[in-house]
Each structure stands twice: as structure tokens, then as C-alpha cells.
Scaffold this active site. Sequence first.
Site, PDB file in Angstrom:
ATOM      1  N   HIS A 100     -66.703  86.918 -35.640  1.00 11.49           N
ATOM      2  CA  HIS A 100     -66.631  87.366 -37.106  1.00 11.49           C
ATOM      3  C   HIS A 100     -66.851  88.711 -37.401  1.00 11.49           C
ATOM      4  CE1 HIS A 100     -71.255  87.361 -36.811  1.00 11.49           C
ATOM      5  NE2 HIS A 100     -71.174  88.350 -37.691  1.00 11.49           N
ATOM      6  N   ASP A 130     -68.347  81.501 -32.172  1.00  9.40           N
ATOM      7  CA  ASP A 130     -68.478  82.707 -32.749  1.00  9.40           C
ATOM      8  C   ASP A 130     -68.701  83.662 -31.598  1.00  9.40           C
ATOM      9  OD1 ASP A 130     -68.408  84.886 -34.588  1.00  9.40           O
ATOM     10  OD2 ASP A 130     -70.566  84.649 -35.394  1.00  9.40           O
ATOM     11  N   SER A 206     -74.945  91.897 -35.529  1.00 10.18           N
ATOM     12  CA  SER A 206     -73.996  90.925 -34.890  1.00 10.18           C
ATOM     13  C   SER A 206     -73.137  91.394 -33.665  1.00 10.18           C
ATOM     14  CB  SER A 206     -73.090  90.326 -35.900  1.00 10.18           C
ATOM     15  OG  SER A 206     -73.868  89.708 -37.080  1.00 10.18           O
TER      16      SER A 206
END
Length: 387
Positions: A100, A130, A206
Amino acid sequence: MSKKLALLLSLTSSLFILVIGGIGFYFLHDSYSNTAVKATSSLGKKTDTSEKTAEEPNLKSVIHETQKSVVQIEVNLKDGSSSGSGFLYNSEGDVITNAHVVKGAQKITVKTSDAKQFEAQIIGMGDITDVAVIRVPGLKENPPLTVAEERMAEVGDNIIALGSPLGLQNTVTTGIVSGLDREFILEPYRYEHIYQISAPITKGNSGGPLIDAITGEAIAINSAGTDSGAIGFSIPLPNVIDQIKGWSDEPIKLTVDDESKEEVATPQGLTGEDFKNNATYLIGYFYESLSTQDYVTAYSLLGSRWQSEMVYENFRKGYIHTLNVEVSNMTGSLNQTNDEVKVTATINANERTEDKKTTTSLYNVTYQVGYENDQLKILNGNAQKLK
């Protein structure tokens, strides 16, 4: 038996015993003079003080060393931009991150811990998982993080989460693994058998690594957090390492010129606040390197002219007695031509004196930071001791 005969026999026996004993002692000494006696318990064990036992790295050293392989990722999208983190995991310049973070990217730029910038391309990205891998030719042959490819973490393990939340590069949060086998869905990604950690994961974190605080190994990919910011979730690397290796071995998309093997440096051209922020960050990283006795990294941040005036050995000698450095009141200001940043700061340094005592010294420091061969460098500087 007469007294004279008894006395004679006694003397003869004594002489015989002395002779036999002498002969026995001679053979025993000759046989064992070159034999070391081994103790059968630790109480009798001889300690070899000539060999020093290597100390386990402390938390500060683990953080500093792992930061070198962590990058900030800036992504240009069709309708805007986004940012995240990643970490180098092999000698090909491949960086692990979240899918993402780079999904929809038209251009990807990574920034290293020493403020260098390079272009990157996606070579693998999951549709449901992911996870993604980007290749950065400029980081080829750079030391990667050690990845725990098989070992799973346990509840209570001490961890370090590294990343760039809100654009703040190389931010560190610590905690423990607080849960295992968590599952949820954040469309289009499905998260299964992941770690719950007590370190918060926010925007920009992230894709960064979750580090075992004891071994310094990357054990997971920081991927999601809660609205409250109290906990985070990380994808265990053993669960996805085969997929990652597959992308590195056979890239699904590779538009980088892999023939030249040359570094692809992003045009610098930074101005205003971005330039000032990079310059002040570099000075902070310089002193962080000195605090962990990483003199090689600190010296590499100096410009070529400064290095030519001061060889590495003299540079190291100048800081060898510095135990710790705290930086405060750091500000940056552009010069009139906008090609250099003047960085000023106050330095509180703990130093060891010649008589092995510790003293604290306060300095005002000033540095000029600018680009040299498309890389940010500390061009010159000076320090004024206050106390």
C-alpha cells in the site's frame, strides 16, 4: 636380636625408602612437568585475562546500526504524493516495504539515513498480501539488514519499530510483541497470522522493519495501526520471505537500467524548508554516529575538501574521548544564493579526561551544509566551547 643388629636393619630400611621415593619423584616430575592440570569445578578454573569477551551490543548501538539499512520512501502519485518506509534486505539494492506504500506510484524516491536520495522501481507487489519489493540500483552492495527468515517471535519479545512517521525520518519506537496470530482485512489486503506489538504504527511507519532488540534482526514488516495509536501490527517475515525472494530472483516489473549498475541519483534541487530540514537532519545524524563511536559513518558525511584537510585518523582522535552527545537548539538558515544551509546548535558532550574521569562540556557549533556531487555533505564547521 641384639640392639646393634636392630639399629642396622632400621637404618637400612630407611635408606631404601628414601632411595625408592627419590626415584619415584624423579619419574613423576619428568612425566607431568609439561602437563596442565584441568579443574573439575569452576572454583579451580583459571581465567585467561588476555582474551576479552565481546560485549553484547546495547540498544543504542542496535538502533544506530539498523537505521543504516532503513529508508524513507517518497511516492509521486497521479493525484498527489504519499510516504512510507522500507528496509534493504539483500546486496542487489532490493528494499522490502508494504504494497500500500507504493501502489499507484509514478515515481519512487528513497532517502537513506545519511540523507542520500535515489530512484527506485517496483519489482514485486502483492495483490492480497500487503508486501512489495522495490529495487534501488544506487544501494547495490550496501550492507542489508539481517532477516530472521525462519524464527518466529514470541509474546514478550523486546522489539524496535523503525520508520518515518509523518515524514520524520528514522523515528524509533520500542515495545514488546503483545500478541500473535491476529487477523483482519483492510481492503484489498488480508492480514493473517500477524504480530500485535505495543509500539504504535502511524502514517509513514508502514513498510519499516520490526527489529528484535536483542539480535538486531528484522523479524517483521510494520504495516498497520489503530486509530488510538496505542498498538501496531506487523507481518512476520517468515510468512512472506519466499514471495519476496521470488520477486528478487524474477522481477515482475523492472524498468531500471540494470546493465550499467550505476547509482541513479535523484536530482537534488531542494529549496526552502525541505533543504533546511535535510541539512539539520544530517547534522543530527552526524552526532548520533559520534555518540555510538561510529567514526567511519560520521567522517563519510564530511565534504571532500574538509576530508582532504583532515585525514580520518586525526578525525577519530578528535572524538575518541567523546562518550555521548546531546544536540539542542538546532536551527537552519539558507544563504543568499540558496545553495547552502547554515546549521547552528548547542552541543552537550560527555567526555573522558586523561585521568579517566568523565566531564561534561558545552559547545556552540556552526556548520555549512550543501550538495557535493549530488549528495548532501557537511562542507565545513567550527565549535566554540562555552564551559
